[in-house]
Design an enzyme around this catalytic site. Sequence first.
Site, mmCIF file in Angstrom:
data_model
loop_
_atom_site.group_PDB
_atom_site.id
_atom_site.type_symbol
_atom_site.label_atom_id
_atom_site.label_comp_id
_atom_site.label_asym_id
_atom_site.label_seq_id
_atom_site.Cartn_x
_atom_site.Cartn_y
_atom_site.Cartn_z
ATOM 1 N N GLU A 1 0.843 -1.267 -0.221
ATOM 2 C CA GLU A 1 -0.278 -0.146 0.328
ATOM 3 C C GLU A 1 1.195 1.197 -0.340
ATOM 4 O O GLU A 1 0.625 2.349 -0.394
ATOM 5 C CB GLU A 1 -1.080 0.059 1.349
ATOM 6 N N THR B 1 9.774 -9.811 -5.859
ATOM 7 C CA THR B 1 10.172 -10.804 -6.830
ATOM 8 C C THR B 1 9.785 -10.165 -7.403
ATOM 9 O O THR B 1 10.020 -10.908 -9.079
ATOM 10 C CB THR B 1 8.811 -11.669 -6.206
ATOM 11 N N GLN C 1 3.175 -6.139 5.355
ATOM 12 C CA GLN C 1 1.658 -7.055 4.424
ATOM 13 C C GLN C 1 0.785 -6.119 4.930
ATOM 14 O O GLN C 1 0.642 -5.029 4.747
ATOM 15 C CB GLN C 1 2.034 -8.960 4.384
ATOM 16 N N ARG D 1 6.877 -25.343 18.719
ATOM 17 C CA ARG D 1 8.038 -24.942 19.074
ATOM 18 C C ARG D 1 8.921 -25.394 18.568
ATOM 19 O O ARG D 1 9.744 -26.631 19.687
ATOM 20 C CB ARG D 1 7.319 -25.641 20.466
ATOM 21 N N HIS E 1 9.434 -2.830 1.584
ATOM 22 C CA HIS E 1 9.403 -0.992 1.424
ATOM 23 C C HIS E 1 9.751 0.069 1.572
ATOM 24 O O HIS E 1 11.138 -0.061 1.106
ATOM 25 C CB HIS E 1 8.599 -0.864 2.926
HETATM 26 P P1 GDP Z 1 4.630 -1.184 1.308
HETATM 27 O O1 GDP Z 1 5.414 -2.615 0.601
HETATM 28 O O2 GDP Z 1 3.548 -0.968 2.011
HETATM 29 O O3 GDP Z 1 6.216 0.058 1.447
HETATM 30 O O4 GDP Z 1 4.973 -0.660 -0.159
HETATM 31 P P2 GDP Z 1 5.779 -0.833 -1.640
HETATM 32 O O5 GDP Z 1 6.513 -0.408 -1.638
HETATM 33 O O6 GDP Z 1 5.532 -2.267 -2.023
HETATM 34 O O7 GDP Z 1 4.872 -0.704 -3.305
HETATM 35 C C1 GDP Z 1 4.912 0.691 -3.317
HETATM 36 C C2 GDP Z 1 4.938 1.393 -4.294
HETATM 37 O O8 GDP Z 1 4.184 2.696 -4.913
HETATM 38 C C3 GDP Z 1 6.482 1.119 -4.591
HETATM 39 O O9 GDP Z 1 7.118 1.185 -5.654
HETATM 40 C C4 GDP Z 1 6.678 3.498 -3.980
HETATM 41 O O10 GDP Z 1 7.725 3.926 -4.625
HETATM 42 C C5 GDP Z 1 5.506 3.888 -4.715
HETATM 43 N N1 GDP Z 1 4.900 5.278 -4.130
HETATM 44 C C6 GDP Z 1 4.200 5.077 -2.741
HETATM 45 N N2 GDP Z 1 3.368 5.557 -3.077
HETATM 46 C C7 GDP Z 1 2.906 6.420 -4.184
HETATM 47 C C8 GDP Z 1 2.246 7.855 -4.898
HETATM 48 O O11 GDP Z 1 1.081 7.716 -3.911
HETATM 49 N N3 GDP Z 1 2.096 7.429 -5.818
HETATM 50 C C9 GDP Z 1 2.560 7.083 -6.440
HETATM 51 N N4 GDP Z 1 2.501 6.522 -8.333
HETATM 52 N N5 GDP Z 1 3.420 5.558 -6.549
HETATM 53 C C10 GDP Z 1 3.534 5.722 -5.180
HETATM 54 P P1 IMO Z 2 4.607 -5.332 1.910
HETATM 55 O O1 IMO Z 2 4.447 -5.071 3.569
HETATM 56 C C1 IMO Z 2 1.991 -8.000 -0.407
HETATM 57 C C2 IMO Z 2 1.493 -12.313 -0.177
HETATM 58 C C3 IMO Z 2 2.823 -13.218 -1.057
HETATM 59 C C4 IMO Z 2 1.657 -14.170 -1.005
HETATM 60 C C5 IMO Z 2 1.273 -14.204 0.154
HETATM 61 C C6 IMO Z 2 2.309 -14.779 1.167
HETATM 62 O O2 IMO Z 2 5.441 -5.177 1.103
HETATM 63 O O3 IMO Z 2 3.405 -5.061 1.737
HETATM 64 P P2 IMO Z 2 4.991 -15.172 2.661
HETATM 65 O O4 IMO Z 2 6.099 -15.552 1.839
HETATM 66 O O5 IMO Z 2 3.910 -14.180 3.209
HETATM 67 O O6 IMO Z 2 4.575 -16.799 2.841
HETATM 68 O O7 IMO Z 2 3.642 -15.300 0.833
HETATM 69 O O8 IMO Z 2 1.568 -13.109 1.169
HETATM 70 N N1 IMO Z 2 2.973 -11.430 0.363
HETATM 71 C C7 IMO Z 2 2.815 -10.086 -0.132
HETATM 72 N N2 IMO Z 2 2.357 -8.858 -1.050
HETATM 73 N N3 IMO Z 2 3.456 -7.369 -0.195
HETATM 74 C C8 IMO Z 2 4.369 -8.213 0.848
HETATM 75 O O9 IMO Z 2 4.362 -7.699 1.907
HETATM 76 C C9 IMO Z 2 3.403 -9.305 0.857
HETATM 77 N N4 IMO Z 2 4.418 -9.977 1.927
HETATM 78 C C10 IMO Z 2 3.909 -11.492 1.401
HETATM 79 O O10 IMO Z 2 2.642 -12.701 -3.188
HETATM 80 O O11 IMO Z 2 0.711 -14.231 -2.003
HETATM 81 MG MG MG Z 3 5.712 -4.173 -0.353
#
Ligand code: GDP
Ligand code: IMO
Ligand code: MG
Length: 424
Positions: free
Chosen positions: A14, A298, A221, A143, A41
Amino acid sequence: MKVDVLLGLQWGDEGKGKIVDVLTPRYDVVARFQGGPNAGHTLEFDGKKYILRSIPSGIFQGGKINIIGNGVVLDPLLFREEAESLAKAGHDLTDRLFISKKAHLILPTHRLLDTAYEAAKGTGKIGTTGKGIGPAYTDKVSRNGVRVGDILHGFETKYKAAKARHETILKSLNYPCDISRQEAEWLEALEYLKRFTLIDSEYTVNACLKEGKSILAEGAQGTMLDIDFGSYPFVTSSNTVCAGCCTGLGISPRNIGEVYGIFKAYCTRVGSGPFPTELTDETGETMCDIGHEFGSVTGRKRRTGWIDLVALKYAVMINGVSRLIMMKSDVLDGFETIKACVAYVVDGKETDAFPYEADDSIEPVYVELPGWQTNMSEMRSEDEFPEEFNAYLTFLEEELGVPVTIVSVGPDREQTIIRYTEEE
Ligand code: GDP
Ligand code: IMO
Ligand code: MG
């Protein structure tokens, strides 16, 4: 002082990392409470981009204390890779990153088991990140786990027993199991871990609260991937919800303050499993292209769809969200019409509850709102918001019953607009 929690309300990705970084100046401590290197992240500032997996996103602003809590599963090899690349970029963390002794280790054989279990599931596979998350949490609950603190006490015996058990399972699954190379590297990385202070993080966190320090807990997640409340079995193996913050850091529910729930202006999911508002058409492709929806860990293409208020309401309820944060608003800038799912039709009946058996037969019920068709990525104040965008925000706030206090209009730290209640 209380612990504020920031967590994902959808299926992950998100934008948690970006917002934790934005909020870090307000806090003394940032702590991760669950998940592991399945997380990716992303943070962008000063023209640079960082992707964090196990290290909290509070490391870049103002030398704050960062903690990896007991609820996290840690792969020393990936951790070393992450910490070394940050050190190279000028962010040495050895003095300000603390790791819970009670966090569990991801062993090389956990990764193999993850792949082997997925292969055995065939078409029913979860689509995991392949990082050994499920097997590591399985060992914790049964455990049989090896914890970070074991590096200091009786590691050999515990490690050998776990490895032998894993080898037996792998053999029974006819899965090749030569880990000699990875194991040598992994054991070296374990030594590297000792440079960091290994702590009883529950004491540290509670002492910080007593001293009046403010803490931000960073989720990984999202709620719909929670082991209990997500779209089981297509979930991760930890409690991603607010309650996970209590067990993953050792704090009382009475010490939870604000709960920041973060969501995209639309919705994505990576991996298998139900996604009622998924768009497999051109609109979905457009969202994917504009939003660069590819997994940060990934590289997998993320599935895309309209915002799902049935799932979001459920997530707001489970987490007790007090403030909402809307991300990636700019991705919808060019859309003439925006759709929002307000109910599902399940077995011919309309419902606003997330069903026990969420499957492909769910039909989303949509309302349509006019798009704002304005470039929002340069906006820095809510006074600049177009009328249609304000109408979308008001609609979401009314549906979800919680104010949207931050709006993100681009990936950069600067592309963040703080709204009314945040400034009070
Ligand atoms: P997280 O796992 O929740 O920290 O999110 P991710 O980093 O995996 O995915 C969010 C993606 O959206 C990343 O590539 C960020 O750089 C991008 N991002 C975050 N906020 C915004 C936004 O407001 N607009 C756009 N276009 N991209 C964003
Ligand atoms: P962030 O923190 C999106 C998804 C995987 C799979 C399921 C189980 O970046 O938001 P796992 O490896 O945890 O056993 O996989 O969860 N998944 C995520 N999808 N963002 C993530 O993390 C994820 N971490 C795991 O794609 O469907
Ligand atoms: Mg992410």
